[in-house]
Design an enzyme around this catalytic site. Structure first.
Site, PDB file in Angstrom:
ATOM      1  N   CYS A  70       0.682  -1.295   0.041  1.00  0.00           N
ATOM      2  CA  CYS A  70      -0.057   0.045  -0.041  1.00  0.00           C
ATOM      3  C   CYS A  70       1.038   1.194  -0.253  1.00  0.00           C
ATOM      4  O   CYS A  70       1.863   1.553   0.979  1.00  0.00           O
ATOM      5  CB  CYS A  70      -0.955  -0.080   1.154  1.00  0.00           C
ATOM      6  SG  CYS A  70      -1.873   1.365   1.544  1.00  0.00           S
ATOM      7  N   CYS A 215      -6.102   6.099  -3.621  1.00  0.00           N
ATOM      8  CA  CYS A 215      -5.418   5.173  -3.583  1.00  0.00           C
ATOM      9  C   CYS A 215      -3.966   5.589  -4.583  1.00  0.00           C
ATOM     10  O   CYS A 215      -3.844   6.016  -5.505  1.00  0.00           O
ATOM     11  CB  CYS A 215      -6.029   3.959  -4.626  1.00  0.00           C
ATOM     12  SG  CYS A 215      -5.019   2.589  -4.571  1.00  0.00           S
TER      13      CYS A 215
END
Length: 299
Positions: A70, A215
């Site tokens: 991530c 994101c």
């Protein structure tokens, strides 16, 4: 019986992220994350665990609850480490992180700006980018597949983010999660005319399906795709529901080079949470509204 957990909550482009400071067995990560993420608890889109690094040159190791990679969580941890250094406004630091989902050390640059931190993160390069057209739910779907070591992103260019395409994206993410074995499946709906991104992230290990507000890794994949498509270096500020993230993807005669993303991170909370040590009993197939996105436990 309750277990005490020390946490920090971050706001990287409204992709609300909780990092756990206390040490826990890896087999407890998914249970802890499921409780932390829930509406009736700390409430976040993703959870990572800060553990000691294996490599001497790394400042810390970040292990996401589902074992995924991530980018926004990398920025969050880099901001936290910088905050511990008592940086003044406009002060600057650089560090390396070990991160789940990639063998590559992740380089981070952090600069303090008032009550936030501007972060630049060098992202993993995809192993492969390819275009495929598949027949799905009765239509021909043109997909760009961006493959990494342990996760995959699918870029779909669209005219609008309508209910039909979002529902189709959710069904496709679930199907790929069942068949591919990757730790993360991302469906990235992209409107080229306005440079807007709607990122859907599915983590099979957590049975979580979320329309994220922002994101980082999806922005990097989109930059990689645009550089691959045009055959040149790309610098773009990608608009997302929670704000914008900038991506720079280098491209030359040898192909795709380095990719980095830039965004801002706020530290919004820090404290103790309490988790029931018994396993969380989720009803399979139960759907929940999840912030501004969607969270669902999957059959």
């Amino acid at each position: 019986m309750k277990q005490e957990i020390e946490f920090i909550k971050f706001n990287p482009t409204q992709n609300m992220t909780v990092l756990i400071k206390t040490s826990h067995p890896a087999e407890e990560y998914q249970h802890i994350a499921s409780r932390i993420m829930s509406y009736d608890h700390v409430y976040a889109e993703q959870v990572g665990f800060i553990v000691p690094p294996l490599r001497r040159e790394a400042a810390a190791h970040l292990h996401m609850a589902g074992g995924e990679f991530c980018g926004n969580a990398c920025m969050a941890l880099a901001a936290y480490i910088a905050s511990e250094q008592e940086m003044g406004p406009q002060d600057f630091t650089e560090l390396l992180l070990e991160v789940s989902g990639t063998e590559q050390l992740i380089a981070c640059q952090v600069k303090k700006r008032l009550n936030e931190y501007d972060c630049q993160v060098t992202m993993p390069l995809p192993k492969q980018i390819e275009r495929q057209t598949i027949k799905y739910e009765g239509i021909d779907l043109d997909l760009i597949i961006v493959r990494y070591e342990e996760f995959i992103h699918i870029v779909v260019e669209v005219d609008e983010f309508d209910d039909a395409i979002q529902k189709r994206a959710q069904n496709l993410a679930r199907l790929l999660g069942l068949t591919l074995g990757d730790k993360l499946i991302g469906i990235l709906l992209y409107k080229p005319q306005s440079e807007e991104l709607a990122p859907l992230i599915y983590v099979p290990g957590l049975d979580s399906l979320i329309w994220e507000r922002g994101c980082g890794s999806g922005t990097a994949s989109l930059g990689a795709y645009l550089a691959w498509k045009t055959g040149r270096e790309i610098t773009a500020r990608i608009k997302q529901p929670g704000g914008s993230i900038q991506v720079v993807a280098q491209f030359d005669e040898k192909g795709l080079g380095s990719i980095h993303i830039e965004g801002s991170v706020g530290i919004v909370a820090q404290g103790k949470a309490f988790i029931d040590v018994q396993h969380l009993n989720l009803n399979k197939g139960e759907a929940h509204e999840y912030g501004h996105g969607f969270y669902q436990t999957v059959e």
